[in-house]
Each structure stands twice: as structure tokens, then as C-alpha cells.
Design a protein around this motif. Sequence first.
Motif, mmCIF file in Angstrom:
data_model
loop_
_atom_site.group_PDB
_atom_site.id
_atom_site.type_symbol
_atom_site.label_atom_id
_atom_site.label_comp_id
_atom_site.label_asym_id
_atom_site.label_seq_id
_atom_site.Cartn_x
_atom_site.Cartn_y
_atom_site.Cartn_z
ATOM 1 N N ASN A 238 4.204 18.315 82.846
ATOM 2 C CA ASN A 238 3.524 16.815 83.330
ATOM 3 C C ASN A 238 3.589 15.952 81.952
ATOM 4 O OD1 ASN A 238 2.723 17.799 85.650
ATOM 5 N ND2 ASN A 238 1.010 18.728 84.937
ATOM 6 N N LEU A 239 3.881 14.524 82.071
ATOM 7 C CA LEU A 239 3.884 13.773 81.099
ATOM 8 C C LEU A 239 2.532 12.928 81.358
ATOM 9 C CD1 LEU A 239 5.254 12.263 78.674
ATOM 10 C CD2 LEU A 239 6.485 10.873 80.358
ATOM 11 N N VAL A 240 1.493 12.843 80.599
ATOM 12 C CA VAL A 240 0.390 12.250 81.036
ATOM 13 C C VAL A 240 -0.023 11.270 79.594
ATOM 14 C CG1 VAL A 240 -0.480 14.105 82.242
ATOM 15 C CG2 VAL A 240 -1.161 14.105 79.815
ATOM 16 N N VAL A 241 -1.127 10.481 80.067
ATOM 17 C CA VAL A 241 -1.799 9.545 79.060
ATOM 18 C C VAL A 241 -3.216 9.731 79.156
ATOM 19 C CG1 VAL A 241 -2.386 7.124 78.444
ATOM 20 C CG2 VAL A 241 -0.223 7.751 79.723
ATOM 21 N N PRO A 242 -3.369 10.631 78.143
ATOM 22 C CA PRO A 242 -4.879 11.130 77.807
ATOM 23 C C PRO A 242 -5.816 9.818 77.213
ATOM 24 C CG PRO A 242 -3.494 12.488 76.806
ATOM 25 C CD PRO A 242 -2.845 11.244 76.912
ATOM 26 N N VAL A 243 -7.071 9.768 77.737
ATOM 27 C CA VAL A 243 -8.111 8.693 77.034
ATOM 28 C C VAL A 243 -9.464 9.555 76.956
ATOM 29 C CG1 VAL A 243 -9.203 6.553 77.105
ATOM 30 C CG2 VAL A 243 -6.787 6.839 78.181
ATOM 31 N N HIS A 244 -9.975 9.690 75.761
ATOM 32 C CA HIS A 244 -11.304 10.030 75.605
ATOM 33 C C HIS A 244 -12.176 9.093 74.694
ATOM 34 C CE1 HIS A 244 -8.599 13.650 76.063
ATOM 35 N NE2 HIS A 244 -9.742 13.937 76.674
ATOM 36 N N LEU A 245 -13.581 9.283 74.796
ATOM 37 C CA LEU A 245 -14.358 8.578 74.154
ATOM 38 C C LEU A 245 -14.877 9.767 73.199
ATOM 39 C CD1 LEU A 245 -16.328 6.365 73.337
ATOM 40 C CD2 LEU A 245 -17.956 7.161 75.044
ATOM 41 N N GLU A 246 -14.494 9.369 71.787
ATOM 42 C CA GLU A 246 -14.839 10.621 70.819
ATOM 43 C C GLU A 246 -16.080 10.478 69.942
ATOM 44 O OE1 GLU A 246 -11.595 12.911 68.762
ATOM 45 O OE2 GLU A 246 -12.307 11.873 67.088
ATOM 46 N N PHE A 247 -16.779 11.206 69.845
ATOM 47 C CA PHE A 247 -18.160 11.248 68.995
ATOM 48 C C PHE A 247 -17.729 12.013 67.735
ATOM 49 C CE2 PHE A 247 -19.381 10.533 73.321
ATOM 50 C CZ PHE A 247 -20.518 9.582 73.307
ATOM 51 N N ASP A 248 -17.470 11.187 66.620
ATOM 52 C CA ASP A 248 -17.270 11.749 65.312
ATOM 53 C C ASP A 248 -18.424 11.782 64.523
ATOM 54 O OD1 ASP A 248 -16.355 12.452 62.585
ATOM 55 O OD2 ASP A 248 -14.420 11.979 63.254
ATOM 56 N N PHE A 249 -19.010 12.834 64.035
ATOM 57 C CA PHE A 249 -20.460 13.050 63.335
ATOM 58 C C PHE A 249 -20.276 12.854 61.980
ATOM 59 C CE2 PHE A 249 -21.319 14.585 67.354
ATOM 60 C CZ PHE A 249 -22.554 13.756 67.946
ATOM 61 N N THR A 250 -19.028 12.335 61.388
ATOM 62 C CA THR A 250 -18.657 12.223 60.026
ATOM 63 C C THR A 250 -19.670 11.080 59.493
ATOM 64 O OG1 THR A 250 -16.407 13.145 60.147
ATOM 65 C CG2 THR A 250 -16.906 11.657 58.115
ATOM 66 N N PRO A 251 -20.369 11.239 58.570
ATOM 67 C CA PRO A 251 -21.189 9.980 58.153
ATOM 68 C C PRO A 251 -20.253 8.957 57.207
ATOM 69 C CG PRO A 251 -21.681 11.867 56.780
ATOM 70 C CD PRO A 251 -20.775 12.293 57.811
ATOM 71 N N LYS A 252 -20.617 7.823 57.368
ATOM 72 C CA LYS A 252 -19.929 6.988 56.406
ATOM 73 C C LYS A 252 -20.395 7.094 55.108
ATOM 74 C CE LYS A 252 -22.696 2.817 57.484
ATOM 75 N NZ LYS A 252 -22.852 1.268 57.764
ATOM 76 N N ARG A 253 -19.842 6.534 53.938
ATOM 77 C CA ARG A 253 -20.345 6.645 52.550
ATOM 78 C C ARG A 253 -19.987 5.285 52.004
ATOM 79 N NH1 ARG A 253 -17.594 11.686 49.805
ATOM 80 N NH2 ARG A 253 -19.078 10.987 48.163
ATOM 81 N N GLU A 254 -20.516 4.997 51.006
ATOM 82 C CA GLU A 254 -20.485 3.912 50.320
ATOM 83 C C GLU A 254 -20.175 4.204 48.642
ATOM 84 O OE1 GLU A 254 -23.731 1.170 50.308
ATOM 85 O OE2 GLU A 254 -23.767 0.966 52.269
ATOM 86 N N HIS A 255 -19.087 3.183 48.134
ATOM 87 C CA HIS A 255 -18.808 3.505 46.858
ATOM 88 C C HIS A 255 -18.474 1.967 46.135
ATOM 89 C CE1 HIS A 255 -16.756 5.190 43.151
ATOM 90 N NE2 HIS A 255 -15.819 4.158 43.371
ATOM 91 N N ASP A 256 -19.077 1.724 45.023
ATOM 92 C CA ASP A 256 -19.244 0.352 44.496
ATOM 93 C C ASP A 256 -19.640 -0.788 45.630
ATOM 94 O OD1 ASP A 256 -18.714 1.442 42.025
ATOM 95 O OD2 ASP A 256 -16.617 1.266 42.059
ATOM 96 N N GLY A 257 -20.520 -0.507 46.438
ATOM 97 C CA GLY A 257 -20.695 -1.520 47.627
ATOM 98 C C GLY A 257 -19.866 -1.617 48.447
ATOM 99 N N LYS A 258 -18.829 -0.738 48.515
ATOM 100 C CA LYS A 258 -17.772 -0.556 49.711
ATOM 101 C C LYS A 258 -18.028 0.552 50.612
ATOM 102 C CE LYS A 258 -12.857 -0.323 50.400
ATOM 103 N NZ LYS A 258 -11.414 -0.180 49.887
ATOM 104 N N GLN A 259 -17.955 0.200 52.006
ATOM 105 C CA GLN A 259 -18.274 1.111 52.912
ATOM 106 C C GLN A 259 -16.976 1.967 53.064
ATOM 107 O OE1 GLN A 259 -19.406 -0.960 56.574
ATOM 108 N NE2 GLN A 259 -21.723 -0.701 55.858
ATOM 109 N N ILE A 260 -17.156 3.489 53.094
ATOM 110 C CA ILE A 260 -15.921 4.375 52.984
ATOM 111 C C ILE A 260 -15.922 5.113 54.492
ATOM 112 C CG2 ILE A 260 -14.781 6.435 52.054
ATOM 113 C CD1 ILE A 260 -14.845 3.775 50.645
ATOM 114 N N PHE A 261 -15.070 4.833 55.381
ATOM 115 C CA PHE A 261 -14.957 5.663 56.529
ATOM 116 C C PHE A 261 -14.089 6.506 56.780
ATOM 117 C CE2 PHE A 261 -16.667 1.526 57.567
ATOM 118 C CZ PHE A 261 -17.819 1.664 58.277
ATOM 119 N N LYS A 262 -14.402 8.196 57.156
ATOM 120 C CA LYS A 262 -13.404 9.013 57.248
ATOM 121 C C LYS A 262 -13.693 9.592 58.721
ATOM 122 C CE LYS A 262 -12.071 9.193 53.019
ATOM 123 N NZ LYS A 262 -10.618 9.083 52.568
ATOM 124 N N THR A 263 -12.562 10.321 59.384
ATOM 125 C CA THR A 263 -12.607 10.826 60.456
ATOM 126 C C THR A 263 -12.301 12.458 60.239
ATOM 127 O OG1 THR A 263 -10.249 10.255 60.914
ATOM 128 C CG2 THR A 263 -11.923 8.769 61.741
#
Length: 351
Positions: A238-263
Amino acid sequence: MRNLTIYLAVTACLFATKMTAQETFDQRVRDIAQKIEQVTKEEKALLKKEVDAVNTEVEAGKLSYKEGDAKKLLLAETRSTNIETKVAQYEAELKEIVQQKVDGKIKDPDTLKRFKFVWRSSNWKKDVRKRDSIHNITSESRTTSQFVFAAGINNLVTDGAVANSDFRYMGSHFYEWGTAWNTRLAKNNNLLHLKYGISVMYNNLRATDNRLFVDNGNTTDLETSPVNMKDARFRNVNLVVPVHLEFDFTPKREHDGKQIFKTHKTFRFGIGGYAGVNVKSKQIIKYDIDGYKTREVTKGNFNVNDFVYGVSTYIGYKETSIYLKYDLNPMFKDNAIDQNNISLGIRFDFN
């Protein structure tokens, strides 16, 4: 103090060795993903040239439109078979790599050499901290991409139950590979992500009691084989298109006043679904007669639904998750009893 220093150094070596082996594992999987993508591109490019040549023959009057369509269909089937054959080899490699990873057999031959040097260096802590700090102060893009690979067991839910199945629980399996894009929904919050992409699903079933699928007109039924089969496998692609709502609990961080986002740095949970088309159905049987080994491959529609849609969910840590998917539509169009495909396995999402 000296014993404590040695203990800390050994612990750091073991931890770093594990991380390096992980990186090696990730890189090997990415390499195979690139090979799969390259094979697909090459075969599609060759098919385009062949189709253009057929169109030229039709325009020149050398072939009728009907003959041209038949020839293009044959060419498409040939290229599709080529892709499936080559990808199957890479599937085997992926399965072996995953098994080696599970067994802890993937090693980096340079790891011990590197960390012998680091152990002797009085600045090894500074080196580790410097590398980690450089990595952590760089924020990911709001939309990232991943290579997705999943594998596990496969079966059919019959009349709402999977117990007492007509198919082998461990012998029936599934594979899935594809590309996904992961978009952070909120500008300043890392919890919710929309994950979407395209995947190829291989759902395999092995029946019990020497049985195989038989097309009986409008229905497809399990019947006992007249010969003693060594193996019988029914596969839907099967060839499919998956769509998910993902909850990522990786916290954001700050460095020199800048927000750092990771997944994909801590726990993740996804829920959603997929929709697509059945690309191919086939049955492969193997048996011996009078000392001669025989392998038969039968391709056709087997009354399988042309369209597939279902729900799926996964939960895990970093790039590894437990993955469950369930087809909401019955596998066969007109069988008296509905049978829906269900799969459970391990899923990897590699950034």
C-alpha cells in the motif's frame, strides 16, 4: 580520589561508546534510505524515457493508441517489479541492522581508540561539554524531516477479534518505510506537532494448516493446498499518506535570550491515521515435488480493496517507538466476513 577519577572516566567511555554506536546505527539506516530513494528515482526516470519513446511511436503511426497503452502498462509493471526487487534487498539489510542493534552487536571500531586518547587527556570533560554546548545552542527549524522505518507482526481482525486467528502470529509480519515532515504548531511552544508524509506499507500474512488464498470470483477464501507447502505468503503493498498529531515532551531551552527548540529528545506520543491505495497484491508459495523445489508467484487483485484507510498511534522515547496501526476498511471487498489488517511493531523516526 584516583579511583573515583578512573571510575568516572570508565563510565564516560561506556556512555560515549553507546552514543557512538547509536550514531553508527543511525547513519547505516540513513544510507539505506538514500539507496532506496535513489533506486526509485532511477527507475522512474527510465520509465519516463520509455513512455516518451512509446508516445513517439504512437504519434508516428507505428503503434495504435491501444497498443501504446498496453506497452506502457507492461513497462510500468516491469519498472515496478524492479523497484520491489531492489527495495526487498534493502529491506533485508534494514531488518538485519535492526536485529544487530537489538542484540547490541553494532560497534564502532574506532570508539575504544578514540576514548583511550580522551581518557589520557586532562581536558576530556571540557571537550565533551564544548561539543554538547555547540549542539544544544542551535535551534531546529520549525519544520523538520525524518526517515521513517517500522517493522513487526501483522494479522487480521476477524469479526472484531484477533484471537484464534487463521494466520501465524509470528510468521506474519509487516514493514513500512517512508518520509515524514514534522511541523511545530505553536511558535513558542514545543508540545504539539503535525506530522505528515508518504509511506509504503508491506503487509504479509502466512496462513496456518497448509492453506492459501484462492480467488473464487467475487470472494477470496482460504483453502487447503493440494500439495504440502514449505511456505505460503500473501502480501499487500500500500502507498499511503499518514497524518499524526504528535506530542513531543522535549522542553524548550534558552541561550543568550534566544529560545532553543529540539525534537525527538525525550518522550513522544502520536495519534492519527492514514489513507492511500493498494499498489500490488501477490501470493508466494514454495513446495517440493519429487525432489524439485518450486516457487510460484501469483499477482492479481485477489478482490482486495483498491483504497485503504485506517488509524495509527505510537509512543516512545527519542527516535524509537512502539507502533500500532489498524485498517478501518476490510481487506477484501465482498467476503461474507469482514477482515481488517492490524499491525504492531517498532518504529524509528530518524531526523
